[in-house]
Design an enzyme around this catalytic site. Structure first.
Site, PDB file in Angstrom:
ATOM      1  N   CYS A 122     -63.577 -17.387  14.791  1.00  0.00           N
ATOM      2  CA  CYS A 122     -62.107 -17.577  14.940  1.00  0.00           C
ATOM      3  C   CYS A 122     -61.218 -16.649  14.154  1.00  0.00           C
ATOM      4  O   CYS A 122     -61.578 -15.677  13.581  1.00  0.00           O
ATOM      5  CB  CYS A 122     -61.930 -19.022  14.480  1.00  0.00           C
ATOM      6  SG  CYS A 122     -61.909 -19.166  12.528  1.00  0.00           S
ATOM      7  N   TRP A 163     -68.206 -25.449  17.777  1.00  0.00           N
ATOM      8  CA  TRP A 163     -69.063 -24.206  17.872  1.00  0.00           C
ATOM      9  C   TRP A 163     -70.431 -24.422  18.061  1.00  0.00           C
ATOM     10  O   TRP A 163     -71.074 -25.121  17.301  1.00  0.00           O
ATOM     11  CB  TRP A 163     -68.710 -23.365  16.580  1.00  0.00           C
ATOM     12  CG  TRP A 163     -67.214 -23.236  16.185  1.00  0.00           C
ATOM     13  CD1 TRP A 163     -66.611 -23.601  15.097  1.00  0.00           C
ATOM     14  CD2 TRP A 163     -66.335 -22.325  16.728  1.00  0.00           C
ATOM     15  NE1 TRP A 163     -65.188 -23.049  15.191  1.00  0.00           N
ATOM     16  CE2 TRP A 163     -65.211 -22.466  16.388  1.00  0.00           C
ATOM     17  CE3 TRP A 163     -66.368 -21.201  17.934  1.00  0.00           C
ATOM     18  CZ2 TRP A 163     -63.887 -21.759  16.617  1.00  0.00           C
ATOM     19  CZ3 TRP A 163     -65.227 -20.874  18.415  1.00  0.00           C
ATOM     20  CH2 TRP A 163     -64.056 -20.796  17.671  1.00  0.00           C
ATOM     21  N   THR A 216     -66.227 -26.182  10.686  1.00  0.00           N
ATOM     22  CA  THR A 216     -65.437 -24.705  11.099  1.00  0.00           C
ATOM     23  C   THR A 216     -66.208 -23.598  10.749  1.00  0.00           C
ATOM     24  O   THR A 216     -67.216 -23.726  10.151  1.00  0.00           O
ATOM     25  CB  THR A 216     -63.995 -24.839  10.071  1.00  0.00           C
ATOM     26  OG1 THR A 216     -64.542 -24.915   8.669  1.00  0.00           O
ATOM     27  CG2 THR A 216     -63.318 -26.145  10.463  1.00  0.00           C
ATOM     28  N   VAL A 217     -65.531 -22.499  11.140  1.00  0.00           N
ATOM     29  CA  VAL A 217     -66.158 -21.105  10.592  1.00  0.00           C
ATOM     30  C   VAL A 217     -65.102 -20.560  10.072  1.00  0.00           C
ATOM     31  O   VAL A 217     -63.607 -21.041  10.415  1.00  0.00           O
ATOM     32  CB  VAL A 217     -66.451 -20.457  11.897  1.00  0.00           C
ATOM     33  CG1 VAL A 217     -68.082 -21.053  12.337  1.00  0.00           C
ATOM     34  CG2 VAL A 217     -65.663 -20.372  13.150  1.00  0.00           C
ATOM     35  N   GLU A 232     -64.051 -21.412   3.316  1.00  0.00           N
ATOM     36  CA  GLU A 232     -62.514 -20.985   3.184  1.00  0.00           C
ATOM     37  C   GLU A 232     -62.231 -19.377   3.251  1.00  0.00           C
ATOM     38  O   GLU A 232     -62.627 -18.766   2.401  1.00  0.00           O
ATOM     39  CB  GLU A 232     -62.063 -21.458   1.636  1.00  0.00           C
ATOM     40  CG  GLU A 232     -60.665 -20.944   1.219  1.00  0.00           C
ATOM     41  CD  GLU A 232     -59.662 -21.041   2.327  1.00  0.00           C
ATOM     42  OE1 GLU A 232     -59.019 -20.322   2.915  1.00  0.00           O
ATOM     43  OE2 GLU A 232     -59.482 -22.435   2.820  1.00  0.00           O
ATOM     44  N   SER A 233     -61.672 -18.983   4.292  1.00  0.00           N
ATOM     45  CA  SER A 233     -61.878 -17.703   4.790  1.00  0.00           C
ATOM     46  C   SER A 233     -60.945 -16.717   3.714  1.00  0.00           C
ATOM     47  O   SER A 233     -61.004 -15.623   3.314  1.00  0.00           O
ATOM     48  CB  SER A 233     -61.111 -17.461   6.153  1.00  0.00           C
ATOM     49  OG  SER A 233     -59.683 -18.002   6.054  1.00  0.00           O
ATOM     50  N   TYR A 279     -50.219 -22.422  15.202  1.00  0.00           N
ATOM     51  CA  TYR A 279     -50.784 -23.751  15.476  1.00  0.00           C
ATOM     52  C   TYR A 279     -49.912 -24.860  15.420  1.00  0.00           C
ATOM     53  O   TYR A 279     -49.934 -25.942  16.033  1.00  0.00           O
ATOM     54  CB  TYR A 279     -52.084 -23.793  14.676  1.00  0.00           C
ATOM     55  CG  TYR A 279     -53.089 -22.764  14.797  1.00  0.00           C
ATOM     56  CD1 TYR A 279     -54.013 -23.102  16.040  1.00  0.00           C
ATOM     57  CD2 TYR A 279     -53.165 -21.662  14.170  1.00  0.00           C
ATOM     58  CE1 TYR A 279     -55.102 -22.203  16.145  1.00  0.00           C
ATOM     59  CE2 TYR A 279     -54.237 -20.686  14.500  1.00  0.00           C
ATOM     60  CZ  TYR A 279     -54.900 -20.956  15.417  1.00  0.00           C
ATOM     61  OH  TYR A 279     -55.947 -20.072  15.662  1.00  0.00           O
TER      62      TYR A 279
END
Length: 419
Positions: A122, A163, A216-217, A232-233, A279
């Protein structure tokens, strides 16, 4: 072959407010390194973003899109479209896995070449791909790009969609309502899950004992202990920037001490109003929530425009920083996806010369173009959320990628022209 980055919300930013001992399970909370000046700055910023995003609230309108019970006690399995308040506002829940890779003696997760693996898909995960490329960490940290289109993750057990990994077996499928498509089981660059043969990202979370329920990714995975280090990106890109320098081919520092105050300040308004702002527009379920989000997005877009008319990068006049990586991932998707799908059509990158030129410059950085795949970006957004696009029709668009590949305008000429 180009990698890709598609959408949805791999995680965002903020620290847990809980205090726990080092003896708790690895995924309960990250093991904090000592609070150097750099860490203290990030800690303050993350708490700021946590207050913006808000914790998981009892007011979430799970009835709006439905919810499914988790296998683990207390687990509420969901996706991002369920995180909507009673007033119709999208309220992203903070990431649950917050461990930290650290060079400090005795760290639970020390930096090692070949030990860690990234699962990506993402815009939040796109950040990690960009930093991995810019730092030259391709040989130290392996990756798997998941399929861009959400599918049912356990069709017999519940209705969760999310995903899944690419399948080399061939064939096609339709969206989760049995409509649209047909879509291929693998796009170029997608791969099967390499370690356990997992069908979905959800299976990796369950293997790690997850009780949060939002699969999530990106995932930063430890192949030695077979668990999630972080999802956590914003923290993963900090780790890639600072903790793996012994294995990096580039000495680039995306968070230099002299620029940290400016980077933190930029992140603090770009995240809520632009990165997450798109978003907030697209997932809003009331007119007032949408109008408020769009007003804040438009004001911040114009602020970016004004800054870039007078300096080369968003937090620096001469060097690319972490703030640029975070902003670019959203701007890349803005015209082809967000202006249509999320109704953010008050502004456009293509018609804003300073921002378009800026995107071209980031795109031209070493390794960045290979992380951008508009086909899979659009496939994810337009084909994964049947509430928003029942038949999964993908708009053709005006070929924003072609615009990105055009020559970069001399910045000094732009600056003089705008004075």
């Amino acid at each position: 072959m180009a990698l890709f980055s598609s959408m949805v919300f791999g995680p965002i930013l903020a620290f847990s407010a809980k205090t726990v001992s080092a003896n708790l399970r690895p995924h309960a909370i990250r093991k904090f390194p000592s609070k150097t000046a750099a860490f203290s700055s990030f800690y303050r910023q993350s708490n700021f973003e946590s207050s913006i995003r808000g914790h998981h609230s009892n007011n979430m309108k799970s009835a709006l899109f439905g919810s499914v019970a988790g296998e683990g006690k207390g687990t509420s399995i969901r996706d991002s479209l369920k995180e909507v308040s009673e007033s119709g506002e999208f309220k992203r829940k903070e990431s649950a896995w917050r461990n930290w890779i650290s060079k400090e003696d005795g760290a639970q997760f020390p930096p090692e070449a070949g030990r860690y693996h990234l699962y990506v898909a993402c815009p939040w995960a796109h950040r990690t791909l960009m930093v991995r490329a810019l730092k030259g960490l391709e040989d130290a940290i392996s990756i798997t790009v998941v399929h861009p289109i959400w599918r049912k993750t356990k069709a017999v057990a519940d209705d969760h969609r999310g995903w899944v990994f690419g399948s080399p077996d061939g064939g096609t499928f339709k969206n989760t309502e049995g409509l649209g498509g047909p879509f291929p089981m693998m796009f170029p660059g997608n791969e099967p899950e390499p370690t356990f043969g997992s069908n979905s990202i959800r299976e990796l979370y369950e293997r790690s004992g997850d009780t949060d329920g939002k699969y999530t990714v990106p995932i930063l995975w430890d192949k030695h202990t077979n668990t999630i280090v972080s999802n956590e990106s914003s923290e993963i890109i900090r780790m890639l920037n600072s903790e793996f320098n012994a294995f990096a081919k580039s000495s680039l520092d995306l968070y230099p001490e002299v620029k940290r105050a400016a980077i933190d300040e930029a992140n603090e308004w770009i995240y809520p109003n632009i990165n997450n702002g798109v978003y907030r527009c697209g997932f809003a379920t009331s007119q007032s929530a949408y109008d408020n989000a769009l007003d804040e997005l438009t004001t911040s877009f114009d602020r970016v425009d004004k800054i870039l008319q007078n300096q080369r990068f968003i937090a620096s006049d001469d060097k690319v920083t972490e703030a640029d990586i975070r902003l670019f991932a959203t701007l890349l998707r803005f015209d082809e996806v967000y202006t249509v799908y999320f109704k953010t059509n008050s502004r456009s990158v293509a018609t804003t010369p300073s921002i378009l030129n800026y995107c071209r410059e980031i795109f031209a950085l070493p390794g960045v173009a290979e992380t951008c795949n508009m086909e899979q970006i659009k496939a994810h957004y337009y084909c994964s959320h049947t509430e928003l696009n029942k038949w999964s029709i993908i708009p053709r668009g005006a070929d924003f990628m072609k615009l990105l590949k055009q020559p970069i305008t001399n910045h000094e000429s732009d600056r003089i022209a705008n004075q």
